[in-house]
Design an enzyme around this catalytic site. Structure first.
Site, PDB file in Angstrom:
ATOM      1  N   SER A 174       0.815  -1.217   0.000  1.00 50.41           N
ATOM      2  CA  SER A 174       0.000   0.000   0.000  1.00 50.41           C
ATOM      3  C   SER A 174       0.850   1.269   0.000  1.00 50.41           C
ATOM      4  O   SER A 174       0.492   2.270   0.609  1.00 50.41           O
ATOM      5  CB  SER A 174      -0.945  -0.009   1.195  1.00 50.41           C
ATOM      6  OG  SER A 174      -0.201  -0.124   2.392  1.00 50.41           O
ATOM      7  N   ALA A 207       2.857   2.673  -5.274  1.00 51.34           N
ATOM      8  CA  ALA A 207       2.616   1.741  -6.378  1.00 51.34           C
ATOM      9  C   ALA A 207       1.352   0.919  -6.125  1.00 51.34           C
ATOM     10  O   ALA A 207       0.461   0.841  -6.984  1.00 51.34           O
ATOM     11  CB  ALA A 207       3.832   0.834  -6.567  1.00 51.34           C
ATOM     12  N   SER A 220       7.445   2.266   2.865  1.00 50.40           N
ATOM     13  CA  SER A 220       8.523   3.225   2.583  1.00 50.40           C
ATOM     14  C   SER A 220       8.008   4.537   1.992  1.00 50.40           C
ATOM     15  O   SER A 220       8.624   5.587   2.192  1.00 50.40           O
ATOM     16  CB  SER A 220       9.530   2.611   1.614  1.00 50.40           C
ATOM     17  OG  SER A 220      10.179   1.532   2.220  1.00 50.40           O
ATOM     18  N   THR A 221       6.907   4.495   1.244  1.00 45.91           N
ATOM     19  CA  THR A 221       6.424   5.720   0.588  1.00 45.91           C
ATOM     20  C   THR A 221       6.283   6.856   1.598  1.00 45.91           C
ATOM     21  O   THR A 221       6.737   7.982   1.359  1.00 45.91           O
ATOM     22  CB  THR A 221       5.081   5.470  -0.125  1.00 45.91           C
ATOM     23  OG1 THR A 221       5.331   4.602  -1.236  1.00 45.91           O
ATOM     24  CG2 THR A 221       4.455   6.764  -0.630  1.00 45.91           C
ATOM     25  N   TRP A 253       7.816   7.490   4.115  1.00 45.85           N
ATOM     26  CA  TRP A 253       9.095   8.001   4.638  1.00 45.85           C
ATOM     27  C   TRP A 253       9.857   8.831   3.611  1.00 45.85           C
ATOM     28  O   TRP A 253      10.897   9.412   3.944  1.00 45.85           O
ATOM     29  CB  TRP A 253       9.970   6.836   5.103  1.00 45.85           C
ATOM     30  CG  TRP A 253       9.430   6.190   6.334  1.00 45.85           C
ATOM     31  CD1 TRP A 253       8.638   5.083   6.387  1.00 45.85           C
ATOM     32  CD2 TRP A 253       9.604   6.625   7.677  1.00 45.85           C
ATOM     33  NE1 TRP A 253       8.316   4.796   7.693  1.00 45.85           N
ATOM     34  CE2 TRP A 253       8.901   5.728   8.509  1.00 45.85           C
ATOM     35  CE3 TRP A 253      10.293   7.684   8.278  1.00 45.85           C
ATOM     36  CZ2 TRP A 253       8.854   5.853   9.891  1.00 45.85           C
ATOM     37  CZ3 TRP A 253      10.261   7.806   9.654  1.00 45.85           C
ATOM     38  CH2 TRP A 253       9.541   6.890  10.451  1.00 45.85           C
ATOM     39  N   GLU A 276      18.111  17.691  -6.820  1.00 48.81           N
ATOM     40  CA  GLU A 276      18.832  16.716  -5.993  1.00 48.81           C
ATOM     41  C   GLU A 276      19.978  16.156  -6.819  1.00 48.81           C
ATOM     42  O   GLU A 276      20.102  16.454  -8.016  1.00 48.81           O
ATOM     43  CB  GLU A 276      17.885  15.590  -5.536  1.00 48.81           C
ATOM     44  CG  GLU A 276      16.906  16.043  -4.468  1.00 48.81           C
ATOM     45  CD  GLU A 276      15.983  14.933  -3.995  1.00 48.81           C
ATOM     46  OE1 GLU A 276      16.086  13.806  -4.509  1.00 48.81           O
ATOM     47  OE2 GLU A 276      15.157  15.214  -3.115  1.00 48.81           O
ATOM     48  N   HIS A 298      22.465   5.638   0.755  1.00 48.44           N
ATOM     49  CA  HIS A 298      22.257   7.090   0.768  1.00 48.44           C
ATOM     50  C   HIS A 298      23.420   7.746   1.495  1.00 48.44           C
ATOM     51  O   HIS A 298      23.789   7.308   2.598  1.00 48.44           O
ATOM     52  CB  HIS A 298      20.935   7.432   1.455  1.00 48.44           C
ATOM     53  CG  HIS A 298      20.459   8.821   1.151  1.00 48.44           C
ATOM     54  ND1 HIS A 298      21.091   9.935   1.649  1.00 48.44           N
ATOM     55  CD2 HIS A 298      19.442   9.272   0.390  1.00 48.44           C
ATOM     56  CE1 HIS A 298      20.463  11.019   1.208  1.00 48.44           C
ATOM     57  NE2 HIS A 298      19.456  10.644   0.437  1.00 48.44           N
ATOM     58  N   ARG A 339      24.399  10.089  -6.305  1.00 44.47           N
ATOM     59  CA  ARG A 339      24.487   9.554  -4.951  1.00 44.47           C
ATOM     60  C   ARG A 339      25.674   8.620  -4.719  1.00 44.47           C
ATOM     61  O   ARG A 339      26.294   8.622  -3.670  1.00 44.47           O
ATOM     62  CB  ARG A 339      23.218   8.745  -4.719  1.00 44.47           C
ATOM     63  CG  ARG A 339      22.500   9.138  -3.536  1.00 44.47           C
ATOM     64  CD  ARG A 339      21.142   8.578  -3.567  1.00 44.47           C
ATOM     65  NE  ARG A 339      20.206   9.688  -3.536  1.00 44.47           N
ATOM     66  CZ  ARG A 339      18.917   9.546  -3.397  1.00 44.47           C
ATOM     67  NH1 ARG A 339      18.393   8.349  -3.323  1.00 44.47           N
ATOM     68  NH2 ARG A 339      18.146  10.594  -3.360  1.00 44.47           N
ATOM     69  N   HIS A 366      19.646   2.387   1.410  1.00 41.80           N
ATOM     70  CA  HIS A 366      18.499   3.259   1.146  1.00 41.80           C
ATOM     71  C   HIS A 366      17.518   2.652   0.141  1.00 41.80           C
ATOM     72  O   HIS A 366      16.316   2.814   0.299  1.00 41.80           O
ATOM     73  CB  HIS A 366      19.012   4.591   0.618  1.00 41.80           C
ATOM     74  CG  HIS A 366      17.962   5.627   0.382  1.00 41.80           C
ATOM     75  ND1 HIS A 366      17.107   6.050   1.383  1.00 41.80           N
ATOM     76  CD2 HIS A 366      17.621   6.328  -0.731  1.00 41.80           C
ATOM     77  CE1 HIS A 366      16.284   6.977   0.894  1.00 41.80           C
ATOM     78  NE2 HIS A 366      16.570   7.146  -0.384  1.00 41.80           N
ATOM     79  N   ARG A 387      19.818   4.204  -8.865  1.00 42.14           N
ATOM     80  CA  ARG A 387      18.631   5.023  -9.103  1.00 42.14           C
ATOM     81  C   ARG A 387      18.944   6.513  -8.974  1.00 42.14           C
ATOM     82  O   ARG A 387      19.616   6.933  -8.025  1.00 42.14           O
ATOM     83  CB  ARG A 387      17.554   4.646  -8.083  1.00 42.14           C
ATOM     84  CG  ARG A 387      16.315   5.488  -8.157  1.00 42.14           C
ATOM     85  CD  ARG A 387      15.301   5.008  -7.144  1.00 42.14           C
ATOM     86  NE  ARG A 387      15.777   5.159  -5.793  1.00 42.14           N
ATOM     87  CZ  ARG A 387      15.620   6.261  -5.062  1.00 42.14           C
ATOM     88  NH1 ARG A 387      15.004   7.325  -5.576  1.00 42.14           N
ATOM     89  NH2 ARG A 387      16.054   6.316  -3.827  1.00 42.14           N
ATOM     90  N   LEU A 407       9.462   7.286  -6.421  1.00 41.14           N
ATOM     91  CA  LEU A 407       8.015   7.519  -6.332  1.00 41.14           C
ATOM     92  C   LEU A 407       7.433   7.575  -7.742  1.00 41.14           C
ATOM     93  O   LEU A 407       6.351   7.058  -8.021  1.00 41.14           O
ATOM     94  CB  LEU A 407       7.723   8.823  -5.581  1.00 41.14           C
ATOM     95  CG  LEU A 407       8.052   8.835  -4.076  1.00 41.14           C
ATOM     96  CD1 LEU A 407       7.848  10.232  -3.495  1.00 41.14           C
ATOM     97  CD2 LEU A 407       7.194   7.838  -3.314  1.00 41.14           C
TER      98      LEU A 407
HETATM   99  C1  SIN Z   1      16.232  12.093  -0.360  1.00 46.71           C
HETATM  100  O1  SIN Z   1      15.357  12.870  -0.029  1.00 46.71           O
HETATM  101  O2  SIN Z   1      17.427  12.348  -0.294  1.00 46.71           O
HETATM  102  C2  SIN Z   1      15.823  10.751  -0.852  1.00 46.71           C
HETATM  103  C3  SIN Z   1      15.096  10.872  -2.107  1.00 46.71           C
HETATM  104  C4  SIN Z   1      15.223   9.598  -2.871  1.00 46.71           C
HETATM  105  O3  SIN Z   1      15.604   8.581  -2.323  1.00 46.71           O
HETATM  106  O4  SIN Z   1      14.995   9.636  -4.066  1.00 46.71           O
END
Ligand code: SIN
Length: 567
Positions: A32, A35, A62-63, A65, A134, A261, A310, A371, A406, A412
């Site tokens: 839930s 996706a 996880s969404t 968060w 980002e 991360h 990253r 992450h 990724r 998301l």
């Molecule tokens: C972040 O806010 O650094 C994570 C975002 C993500 O994992 O795409």
């Protein structure tokens, strides 16, 4: 390269009580997050009955968060082509270009649909969605909500949409329902999927282990972060859907590509489990990484400096930590000012303050932590897995959009875009007679065998996590990988009586099964690419390793690894 995975054998199913109840639907959606909810909401308008099951409660995955946001080429000066380019660069040669094209072109309309559904993104003075940047993005294209609470807002909006239709007999929601295994038409690995076995902590009809049948099953069960000692993932992220698909014979791809991360709040030596994330968006707004002497870590390492992809940033931090024999570095956000930080990053500021320091005055101690799983259940562009009747979307899937790593805030978006694609494919196939109705058999049978001893006791979870962090973590080598493989194989061959069937031992066994496979693939990849470093092969090797690795469980329960060379 290590020899064939002769020590790795997986059971076809987990030891579990025989199903005590049955139910059926046209489609079962498991999970839930963005996706699962997107898929279920879209499907319910097109099929007669959707069963949505989730491991705990609707908003605990996880969404909710996700901090940073959702990436999409929403600005008039941005374009899907530029988003595509950034995604391909982050994926270091292993992305499926067609999948990325689908992601970046369908992303903007899907985000607008999310807004129409009720998601409230942060807006600029003109009332347009505010966009930030980002790591790895060459444009401001990250939409965010509540400052740093994007996932929570998306989750809220989707759950509110679900509540608006909750009385509709076409959709049923079952919470506290852990997927144990997949049901298949016959015992052969790779046979069509006809449902799931579930353990429900409920009352009345649905309680204990049961069997739910459907024309199609959609896995949207999220990641596997709990396989490592420290992760940004919530406790529910134990890879249950991925592991069930693996045991059923589905092709699992790119599993060695784990993203670490760079900036996770360092809570002190020995902290385990979910750790607080300091969003990359903090660097997007101008914060930078420094060592204990205040020297900037990213200067001169990459043209994008603190906003490099990253893996580049995580690697630089790990190098600094090794050189300086320390277990963390610092993020300096002080110059952004208390008011700005409190408005733009309320959750992060609150989390830092609860631990006794203030990002407006103090340096933030950070270290890389697990992450995201870039690989998972391999799917095609329609979300179909290699098993008939089984679909996957979100973090548990491997659509090919992430390649070896990724791009920030693409997760998301991937959940949204590919869940929508699945919700288009299933009804079309039902109409074409390709997904026949599944009757409830008089005595439910589960796929494969349930050999005793297939479970690992919960008390061994930390042993799995430590082994994985040592040999399949951000820094890997042949030696550490071999030690991890041996430690996991030893756990897999513990005597049968050690574990009782139940959610804790099923989760721990799922971590073990995925750990065995991940470690196998990590050991084979003798190069440095994506999220990890091979200290014994510090360079990227395109001549040998421009390949994607997949695993399937053969009928004799051994693992078969296949390689596909990228064009
Ligand atoms: C972040 O806010 O650094 C994570 C975002 C993500 O994992 O795409």
């Amino acid at each position: 390269m290590p020899s064939a995975p002769d020590r790795v054998h997986l059971p076809r199913a987990l030891s579990a009580p025989a199903p005590g109840w049955t139910t059926s639907a046209d489609v079962i959606v498991v999970g839930s997050g963005i996706a699962g909810l997107t898929c279920a909401l879209r499907l319910r308008e097109q099929v007669d009955r959707v069963l949505l099951v989730t491991k705990t409660v609707l908003d605990e995955g996880s969404t909710a968060w996700a901090q940073g946001g959702i990436a999409a080429a929403l600005h008039p000066e941005d374009s899907p082509a530029e988003h595509l380019e950034d995604t391909l660069v982050a994926g270091v040669g292993l992305c499926d270009r067609e999948a990325v094209e689908a992601l970046v072109t369908e992303g903007p309309p899907r985000v607008h649909e999310l807004v129409a559904l009720g998601a409230e993104f942060d807006l600029d003075a003109e009332g347009e969605i505010k966009l930030t940047r980002e790591g790895g993005h060459h444009r401001d294209r990250i939409a965010h909500a509540g400052g740093d609470a994007t996932g929570r807002e998306i989750s809220r909006a989707l759950i509110a949409a679900l509540h608006r239709v909750i009385d509709d007999p076409g959709i049923e929601v079952v919470e506290h329902a852990l997927v144990v295994d997949l049901l298949q038409n016959d015992a052969a690995a790779g046979s069509p999927v006809s449902g799931v076995t579930l353990h429900v902590i409920g009352e009345g009809q649905l309680d204990g282990v049961g069997a739910a049948y459907a024309r199609a099953v959609v896995l949207a069960t999220g990641g596997l972060g709990q396989i490592y000692t420290s992760t940004t993932n919530p406790p529910v992220a134990t890879g249950d859907g991925m592991a069930a698909a693996l045991r059923a014979g589905a092709r699992i791809t790119d599993l060695e590509f784990i993203q670490f991360h760079p900036t996770v709040l360092f809570l002190g030596e020995g902290s385990t489990g979910q750790q607080p994330l300091i969003s990359e968006a903090v660097r997007g707004e101008g914060a930078f990484l420094v060592d204990a002497d205040g020297r900037r870590i990213m200067e001169g390492r990459h043209p994008l400096e603190d906003l490099a992809p990253r893996d580049v940033v995580a690697r630089a931090i790990l190098e600094t930590m090794r050189e300086q024999a320390t277990d963390h570095v610092f993020l300096d956000a002080r110059h952004l000012g208390g008011d700005f930080l409190a408005t733009r990053f309320p959750s992060i500021v609150a989390s830092c303050r609860s631990l006794g320091f203030d990002p407006a005055r103090d340096l933030i101690p950070v270290a890389p932590a697990q992450h995201y799983a870039s690989g998972g259940v391999e799917t095609d562009l329609r979300g179909r897995s290699s098993l008939p009747g089984l679909y996957a979307c979100g973090e548990c899937s491997c659509t090919g959009v992430h390649g070896a790593n990724r791009l920030a805030s693409n997760s998301l978006l991937e959940g949204l875009v590919f869940a929508s694609r699945i919700a288009a494919d299933i009804p079309a196939r039902i109409a074409a007679g390709e997904l026949p109705e599944v009757g409830i058999p008089s005595s439910p049978t589960r796929a494969g065998d349930t050999s005793p001893g297939a479970l690992l006791d919960h008390s061994q979870r930390l042993t799995v996590q430590r082994a994985m962090t040592l040999g399949s973590g951000p820094v890997r080598s042949a030696t550490s990988g071999a030690a991890t493989a041996t430690a996991l194989a030893d756990l897999a061959s513990l005597p049968p009586s050690t574990a009782e069937p139940g959610p804790k031992s099923w989760e721990t066994t799922n971590l073990l099964h995925l750990g065995l496979v991940l470690t196998e693939l990590a050991r084979r990849r003798e190069e440095t690419r994506g999220g990890h470093v091979r200290s014994d092969f510090p360079d990227r090797d395109d001549a040998r390793w421009l390949v994607r690795q997949s695993v399937t469980v053969a009928p004799d329960r051994s693992l078969t690894v296949t390689e596909r060379t990228m064009p």
